[in-house]
Design a protein around this motif. Sequence first.
Motif, PDB file in Angstrom:
ATOM      1  N   LEU A  58      -6.642 -11.392  -4.663  1.00  0.00           N
ATOM      2  CA  LEU A  58      -5.467 -10.538  -4.796  1.00  0.00           C
ATOM      3  C   LEU A  58      -4.186 -11.362  -4.829  1.00  0.00           C
ATOM      4  CD1 LEU A  58      -6.575  -7.823  -2.208  1.00  0.00           C
ATOM      5  CD2 LEU A  58      -6.513  -7.563  -4.707  1.00  0.00           C
ATOM      6  N   ALA A  59      -4.299 -12.599  -5.253  1.00  0.00           N
ATOM      7  CA  ALA A  59      -3.139 -13.478  -5.323  1.00  0.00           C
ATOM      8  C   ALA A  59      -2.090 -12.884  -6.256  1.00  0.00           C
ATOM      9  CB  ALA A  59      -3.552 -14.865  -5.809  1.00  0.00           C
ATOM     10  N   GLY A  60      -0.871 -12.800  -5.747  1.00  0.00           N
ATOM     11  CA  GLY A  60       0.226 -12.287  -6.559  1.00  0.00           C
ATOM     12  C   GLY A  60       0.188 -10.794  -6.819  1.00  0.00           C
ATOM     13  N   ALA A  61      -0.711 -10.081  -6.171  1.00  0.00           N
ATOM     14  CA  ALA A  61      -0.864  -8.645  -6.438  1.00  0.00           C
ATOM     15  C   ALA A  61       0.355  -7.854  -5.966  1.00  0.00           C
ATOM     16  CB  ALA A  61      -2.115  -8.124  -5.738  1.00  0.00           C
ATOM     17  N   ASP A  62       0.684  -6.819  -6.733  1.00  0.00           N
ATOM     18  CA  ASP A  62       1.754  -5.909  -6.343  1.00  0.00           C
ATOM     19  C   ASP A  62       1.136  -4.805  -5.497  1.00  0.00           C
ATOM     20  OD1 ASP A  62       3.843  -4.191  -6.015  1.00  0.00           O
ATOM     21  OD2 ASP A  62       4.265  -3.900  -8.150  1.00  0.00           O
ATOM     22  N   LEU A  63       1.283  -4.919  -4.195  1.00  0.00           N
ATOM     23  CA  LEU A  63       0.703  -3.963  -3.262  1.00  0.00           C
ATOM     24  C   LEU A  63       1.790  -3.215  -2.498  1.00  0.00           C
ATOM     25  CD1 LEU A  63      -2.194  -6.215  -1.933  1.00  0.00           C
ATOM     26  CD2 LEU A  63      -2.437  -4.209  -3.405  1.00  0.00           C
ATOM     27  N   ARG A  64       2.957  -3.102  -3.117  1.00  0.00           N
ATOM     28  CA  ARG A  64       4.034  -2.362  -2.478  1.00  0.00           C
ATOM     29  C   ARG A  64       3.629  -0.902  -2.297  1.00  0.00           C
ATOM     30  NH1 ARG A  64       8.811  -3.422  -6.516  1.00  0.00           N
ATOM     31  NH2 ARG A  64       6.994  -3.358  -7.914  1.00  0.00           N
ATOM     32  N   GLY A  65       3.760  -0.414  -1.070  1.00  0.00           N
ATOM     33  CA  GLY A  65       3.429   0.968  -0.780  1.00  0.00           C
ATOM     34  C   GLY A  65       1.954   1.282  -0.792  1.00  0.00           C
ATOM     35  N   ALA A  66       1.106   0.271  -0.836  1.00  0.00           N
ATOM     36  CA  ALA A  66      -0.343   0.495  -0.905  1.00  0.00           C
ATOM     37  C   ALA A  66      -0.881   1.015   0.423  1.00  0.00           C
ATOM     38  CB  ALA A  66      -1.056  -0.802  -1.276  1.00  0.00           C
ATOM     39  N   ASN A  67      -1.965   1.771   0.329  1.00  0.00           N
ATOM     40  CA  ASN A  67      -2.671   2.243   1.516  1.00  0.00           C
ATOM     41  C   ASN A  67      -3.828   1.290   1.771  1.00  0.00           C
ATOM     42  OD1 ASN A  67      -4.133   3.529   3.505  1.00  0.00           O
ATOM     43  ND2 ASN A  67      -3.989   5.562   2.583  1.00  0.00           N
ATOM     44  N   LEU A  68      -3.695   0.462   2.795  1.00  0.00           N
ATOM     45  CA  LEU A  68      -4.727  -0.512   3.166  1.00  0.00           C
ATOM     46  C   LEU A  68      -5.241  -0.231   4.571  1.00  0.00           C
ATOM     47  CD1 LEU A  68      -2.953  -3.631   1.676  1.00  0.00           C
ATOM     48  CD2 LEU A  68      -5.184  -2.791   0.938  1.00  0.00           C
ATOM     49  N   ARG A  69      -5.126   1.018   5.000  1.00  0.00           N
ATOM     50  CA  ARG A  69      -5.571   1.399   6.346  1.00  0.00           C
ATOM     51  C   ARG A  69      -7.064   1.122   6.508  1.00  0.00           C
ATOM     52  NH1 ARG A  69      -2.190   5.273   8.947  1.00  0.00           N
ATOM     53  NH2 ARG A  69      -3.984   6.286   9.906  1.00  0.00           N
ATOM     54  N   GLY A  70      -7.406   0.304   7.505  1.00  0.00           N
ATOM     55  CA  GLY A  70      -8.799   0.012   7.795  1.00  0.00           C
ATOM     56  C   GLY A  70      -9.514  -0.830   6.759  1.00  0.00           C
ATOM     57  N   ALA A  71      -8.793  -1.409   5.818  1.00  0.00           N
ATOM     58  CA  ALA A  71      -9.431  -2.215   4.773  1.00  0.00           C
ATOM     59  C   ALA A  71      -9.979  -3.519   5.339  1.00  0.00           C
ATOM     60  CB  ALA A  71      -8.445  -2.514   3.651  1.00  0.00           C
ATOM     61  N   LEU A  72     -11.092  -3.979   4.785  1.00  0.00           N
ATOM     62  CA  LEU A  72     -11.670  -5.273   5.153  1.00  0.00           C
ATOM     63  C   LEU A  72     -11.071  -6.326   4.240  1.00  0.00           C
ATOM     64  CD1 LEU A  72     -15.421  -4.237   5.569  1.00  0.00           C
ATOM     65  CD2 LEU A  72     -13.836  -4.847   7.397  1.00  0.00           C
ATOM     66  N   LEU A  73     -10.132  -7.086   4.775  1.00  0.00           N
ATOM     67  CA  LEU A  73      -9.441  -8.121   4.000  1.00  0.00           C
ATOM     68  C   LEU A  73      -9.831  -9.515   4.475  1.00  0.00           C
ATOM     69  CD1 LEU A  73      -5.941  -6.402   3.939  1.00  0.00           C
ATOM     70  CD2 LEU A  73      -7.423  -6.777   1.960  1.00  0.00           C
ATOM     71  N   ILE A  74     -11.009  -9.623   5.065  1.00  0.00           N
ATOM     72  CA  ILE A  74     -11.476 -10.902   5.596  1.00  0.00           C
ATOM     73  C   ILE A  74     -11.547 -11.933   4.473  1.00  0.00           C
ATOM     74  CG2 ILE A  74     -13.359 -12.086   6.788  1.00  0.00           C
ATOM     75  CD1 ILE A  74     -14.179  -9.305   7.890  1.00  0.00           C
ATOM     76  N   ALA A  75     -10.866 -13.065   4.667  1.00  0.00           N
ATOM     77  CA  ALA A  75     -10.861 -14.184   3.716  1.00  0.00           C
ATOM     78  C   ALA A  75     -10.358 -13.789   2.328  1.00  0.00           C
ATOM     79  CB  ALA A  75     -12.250 -14.810   3.607  1.00  0.00           C
ATOM     80  N   ALA A  76      -9.637 -12.691   2.225  1.00  0.00           N
ATOM     81  CA  ALA A  76      -9.070 -12.290   0.930  1.00  0.00           C
ATOM     82  C   ALA A  76      -7.923 -13.222   0.568  1.00  0.00           C
ATOM     83  CB  ALA A  76      -8.587 -10.852   0.991  1.00  0.00           C
ATOM     84  N   ASP A  77      -7.755 -13.453  -0.735  1.00  0.00           N
ATOM     85  CA  ASP A  77      -6.651 -14.281  -1.214  1.00  0.00           C
ATOM     86  C   ASP A  77      -5.465 -13.375  -1.513  1.00  0.00           C
ATOM     87  OD1 ASP A  77      -4.896 -16.063  -2.317  1.00  0.00           O
ATOM     88  OD2 ASP A  77      -6.178 -16.655  -4.002  1.00  0.00           O
ATOM     89  N   LEU A  78      -4.532 -13.335  -0.594  1.00  0.00           N
ATOM     90  CA  LEU A  78      -3.325 -12.535  -0.742  1.00  0.00           C
ATOM     91  C   LEU A  78      -2.098 -13.420  -0.919  1.00  0.00           C
ATOM     92  CD1 LEU A  78      -4.141  -9.940   2.058  1.00  0.00           C
ATOM     93  CD2 LEU A  78      -3.822  -9.359  -0.360  1.00  0.00           C
ATOM     94  N   SER A  79      -2.332 -14.637  -1.341  1.00  0.00           N
ATOM     95  CA  SER A  79      -1.220 -15.570  -1.507  1.00  0.00           C
ATOM     96  C   SER A  79      -0.224 -15.019  -2.531  1.00  0.00           C
ATOM     97  CB  SER A  79      -1.727 -16.943  -1.947  1.00  0.00           C
ATOM     98  OG  SER A  79      -2.477 -16.853  -3.158  1.00  0.00           O
ATOM     99  N   ALA A  80       1.043 -15.087  -2.169  1.00  0.00           N
ATOM    100  CA  ALA A  80       2.146 -14.618  -3.028  1.00  0.00           C
ATOM    101  C   ALA A  80       2.066 -13.126  -3.347  1.00  0.00           C
ATOM    102  CB  ALA A  80       2.211 -15.426  -4.321  1.00  0.00           C
TER     103      ALA A  80
END
Length: 329
Positions: A251-273
Amino acid sequence: MSGPAIRLPAAPAGQVSAAIGENEGKPRRTAANGARLAAGAHTLSPKHRAPTTDSRKPSVADGGRKDLRADCANCFGLCCVALPFARSADFAVDKNAGQPCSNLEADFRCGIHTRLREKGFPGCTAYDCFGAGQKVSHVTFDGRDWRQEPDSARRMFAVFPLMRQLHELLWYITEALGHPSARPAHQDLRKALGRIEELSRGSAESLLELDVAALRGDVNVLLLQASERIRATVPGRKKNHRGADLIGAGLAGADLRGANLRGALLIAADLSAADLRTADLIGADMRDADLSGADLTGSIFLTQAQVNAAKGDTATRLPPALGRPAHWH
């Protein structure tokens, strides 16, 4: 919009479960199952005064959550004793609930406080009691520690995880009250805040009788209402990853503004930038998620424990109420 009444039916002593975030209640290796956050660097003194929590009077500096932060210098090492942990990538050894950690010293300090990660205890650095430790130590038990009064130990250790859940709810509610866009839900949130604060100051016996699971479920409805109103301020269609399995996701560079990530499993996810402004992150598992260069300013219901469990760098932008972990580079 009016939320549900806060109900508190009686429940067996020690009953706990969670309804905040879909991922809570599942088996996890995180420090939420054990050991304490960065056990304090100060000794306890009889001169220490009990904390004076009043989360209903927010300050500009921390949004009214000063007393919802761990104060290890005013705690009897409760997370080092009360909670269990299993030997894993997060903890170097097994420890049963009620058994003092071998690193806990006589003055309730952690003997390896500055070397927890290198000694195999990264889980300890990611745990946060939301100030429950000092509340139980100096309010519930009036400064009487479990070493001096062994007969109180079992009750103290049983109350601590319940108090942590109450303080976690106070943290979320106080944050929601700081968002003007959630104003229609503020009245119900204030009522819930006052009621939970009152409950948190009850006796050990009254705390052990609480149905914390039901309370969390009711508060979750209010927090969801607040979240929807806050995220509605972001124009356009928002991504819905509620409870999603995003382990290792790119998910590098992803536009997640206002996203619903309640309870999401983001273990080792690439959220850089990635842009996570105004994203709802309540209950999201962010262990080893890469937040390098990510923008989390304005993200909703993000906690210090989630930040501590993730990876980041000097370019990572955090909400003002949260601090940059020492292990980030």
